[in-house]
Design an enzyme around this catalytic site. Structure first.
Site, short mmCIF file in Angstrom:
data_model
loop_
_atom_site.label_atom_id
_atom_site.label_comp_id
_atom_site.label_asym_id
_atom_site.label_seq_id
_atom_site.Cartn_x
_atom_site.Cartn_y
_atom_site.Cartn_z
N HIS A 108 0.87 -1.20 0.00
CA HIS A 108 0.00 0.00 0.00
C HIS A 108 0.90 1.23 0.00
O HIS A 108 1.47 1.59 1.02
CB HIS A 108 -0.91 0.01 1.23
CG HIS A 108 -1.84 1.19 1.28
ND1 HIS A 108 -3.21 1.05 1.40
CD2 HIS A 108 -1.62 2.52 1.23
CE1 HIS A 108 -3.77 2.25 1.43
NE2 HIS A 108 -2.82 3.16 1.32
N HIS A 119 -10.39 0.93 1.90
CA HIS A 119 -10.17 1.90 2.98
C HIS A 119 -11.37 1.75 3.91
O HIS A 119 -12.46 2.23 3.60
CB HIS A 119 -10.05 3.33 2.45
CG HIS A 119 -9.76 4.31 3.53
ND1 HIS A 119 -8.56 4.98 3.63
CD2 HIS A 119 -10.49 4.72 4.59
CE1 HIS A 119 -8.58 5.76 4.70
NE2 HIS A 119 -9.75 5.63 5.30
N HIS A 122 -4.47 -0.92 5.86
CA HIS A 122 -3.99 -0.13 7.00
C HIS A 122 -4.91 -0.25 8.21
O HIS A 122 -5.47 0.73 8.67
CB HIS A 122 -3.73 1.33 6.63
CG HIS A 122 -4.75 1.99 5.74
ND1 HIS A 122 -6.09 1.96 6.01
CD2 HIS A 122 -4.61 2.71 4.61
CE1 HIS A 122 -6.73 2.63 5.07
NE2 HIS A 122 -5.87 3.09 4.20
N HIS A 155 1.56 5.35 -1.62
CA HIS A 155 1.21 6.54 -2.39
C HIS A 155 2.49 7.15 -2.95
O HIS A 155 3.36 7.57 -2.18
CB HIS A 155 0.52 7.58 -1.51
CG HIS A 155 -0.74 7.06 -0.88
ND1 HIS A 155 -1.98 7.17 -1.48
CD2 HIS A 155 -0.94 6.39 0.29
CE1 HIS A 155 -2.89 6.61 -0.69
NE2 HIS A 155 -2.28 6.11 0.38
N ASP A 211 1.56 2.50 3.64
CA ASP A 211 0.72 3.70 3.50
C ASP A 211 1.57 4.96 3.53
O ASP A 211 1.13 6.01 4.02
CB ASP A 211 -0.37 3.74 4.58
CG ASP A 211 -1.49 4.72 4.21
OD1 ASP A 211 -1.53 5.18 3.06
OD2 ASP A 211 -2.30 5.04 5.10
N LYS A 236 -9.36 -0.58 -5.80
CA LYS A 236 -9.39 0.11 -4.51
C LYS A 236 -10.72 0.79 -4.27
O LYS A 236 -11.17 1.59 -5.09
CB LYS A 236 -8.27 1.16 -4.48
CG LYS A 236 -8.24 2.01 -3.22
CD LYS A 236 -7.81 1.20 -2.01
CE LYS A 236 -7.97 1.98 -0.72
NZ LYS A 236 -6.72 2.39 -0.14
C1 NCD Z 1 -3.46 8.93 2.29
C2 NCD Z 1 -3.02 9.99 1.27
O1 NCD Z 1 -2.50 11.03 1.69
O2 NCD Z 1 -3.18 9.75 0.08
N1 NCD Z 1 -3.45 9.51 3.60
C3 NCD Z 1 -3.36 8.85 4.78
O3 NCD Z 1 -3.46 9.48 5.83
N2 NCD Z 1 -3.18 7.55 4.83
C4 NCD Z 1 -4.77 8.37 1.91
C5 NCD Z 1 -5.14 7.12 2.65
O4 NCD Z 1 -4.59 6.05 2.42
O5 NCD Z 1 -6.05 7.19 3.50
ZN ZN Z 2 -3.11 5.09 1.85
#
Ligand code: NCD
Ligand code: ZN
Length: 356
Positions: free
Chosen positions: A21, A147, A185, A23, A258, A110
């Site tokens: 996971h 999520h 998460h 970003h 995450d 997702k």
């Molecule tokens: C994530 C993001 O910033 O894209 N933020 C987070 O707090 N985890 C989005 C997510 O996975 O909830």
């Molecule tokens: Zn995330």
């Protein structure tokens, strides 16, 4: 079973970890952060919450290509494979999803409840409207990444994961018991229990920060915006449940960092963004957590086997070695983006383990 290739008190060699996971963002942020993941990880499941979101196979292919370009510019020589996800919307076509996965353009889909987190406005408001997609996914054994938080205004932010499990996940599981779902998460004892009782159709990913800190770390003695993430940090007993799940050798729990970079200016703000940027020190953090739990032998399962198994991939064939030194690691993990910077996760304790 302990598959660790070589283990002594001060070094640990494991199959190269995967991050299920992640970003990576886009543009100059992507270029700035990709190295932190590519250095340590073999593969990562890339989240699709760009603006606009990655909803089609063509968008996923184009995004993957931009990630490959950024990798070339990163100077990291080890192989790193981005695996893509499609962002589920109420207009997603079931046939497109099945085709995208068949073609290798995406590995999973997702589901963001609309409004749950960063860039989730295009997410799902009414699960009824995506049932045809979910049915097709169950039929074709495509994993749904979730999520897991309700977004109803009345529900307290600390209860949103538990409420989701009760009111959305449980009914969905009754309707489509064969759909494989990653509860992403997870942050609560309820999340741990749901996965344990999932009969092999549920898995849970866990972040390093939820294993290391609780809501007091974020809120006592001053508010620490860099610990603000979603799902939000919970009470200590939830953290303890997560540590037990991660370190206990249970195969349906695995690492999803995450790692969610936001510029310092967007975090330290009147309305700060949710997200912790942890990719650069995840392995140091996890070695610390597993050692504290007396479970270093279980680290490889959590980082390198369990997730691969769930997503029907072979574990990485190359390895990563962690070394414990007598002095804490001091590496500067701050990342510059334009005039701003991205602040790395501070676990609040000295870290002695480092990737060799
Ligand atoms: C994530 C993001 O910033 O894209 N933020 C987070 O707090 N985890 C989005 C997510 O996975 O909830
Ligand atoms: Zn995330």
């Amino acid at each position: 079973m302990n598959d660790t290739v070589n283990s002594s008190p001060d070094t640990l060699t494991i199959a190269r970890p995967d991050d299920w996971h992640l970003h990576l963002r886009d543009g100059e942020t992507l270029q700035a952060v990709i190295g932190a993941s590519a250095r340590d990880f073999s593969r990562a499941l890339i989240m699709p919450n760009l603006v606009p979101p990655v909803t089609t196979a063509a968008q996923a292919r184009a995004y993957r290509e931009r990630i490959h370009q950024a990798l070339k510019g990163s100077g990291v020589s080890t192989a790193f494979t981005p695996m893509m996800t499609l962002y589920l919307t109420e207009t997603t076509d079931p046939a497109d999803v099945v085709q995208a996965v068949k073609n290798g353009d995406a590995l999973a889909v997702k589901l963001y409840p609309a409004g749950a987190t960063t860039n989730s406005d295009s997410g799902v408001r009414d699960i009824e409207r995506v049932m045809p997609v979910l049915e097709a996914m169950a039929e074709h054994d495509i994993v749904l990444c979730v999520h897991g938080e309700v977004t109803t205004h009345e529900v307290d932010i600390f209860d949103r994961e538990a409420r989701f499990i009760e009111t959305v996940l449980a009914p969905l599981r009754r309707r489509l018991p064969s759909l494989r779902i990653t509860l992403e998460h997870i942050t609560t004892a309820e999340g741990v229990t749901a996965v344990r009782e999932g009969g092999g159709a549920l898995a849970g990913s866990i972040t390093p920060h939820h294993l290391m800190i609780n809501r007091n770390h974020m809120l006592v003695g001053g508010i620490r915006p860099h610990y603000y993430c979603l799902p939000i940090l919970k009470r200590e007993h939830h953290r303890e449940a997560l540590v037990a799940a991660a370190t206990g050798g249970e195969r349906y729990f695995f690492l999803g960092t995450d790692s969610a970079p936001h510029p310092r200016g967007a975090k330290e703000s009147d309305c700060g963004c949710a997200g912790v940027f942890n990719a650069g020190n995840t392995l140091s953090c996890l070695a610390h957590v597993f050692e504290q739990a007396g479970a270093l032998g279980q680290l490889e399962g959590f980082t390198s086997h369990n997730g691969a198994h769930w997503y029907r991939q072979q574990p990485a064939s190359d390895t990563l070695t962690l070394v414990k030194s007598n002095t804490p690691r001091t590496q500067d993990l701050m990342v510059r983006v334009g005039d701003d910077e991205i602040v790395p996760f501070d676990p609040g304790v000295p870290l002695y383990w480092q990737v060799a």
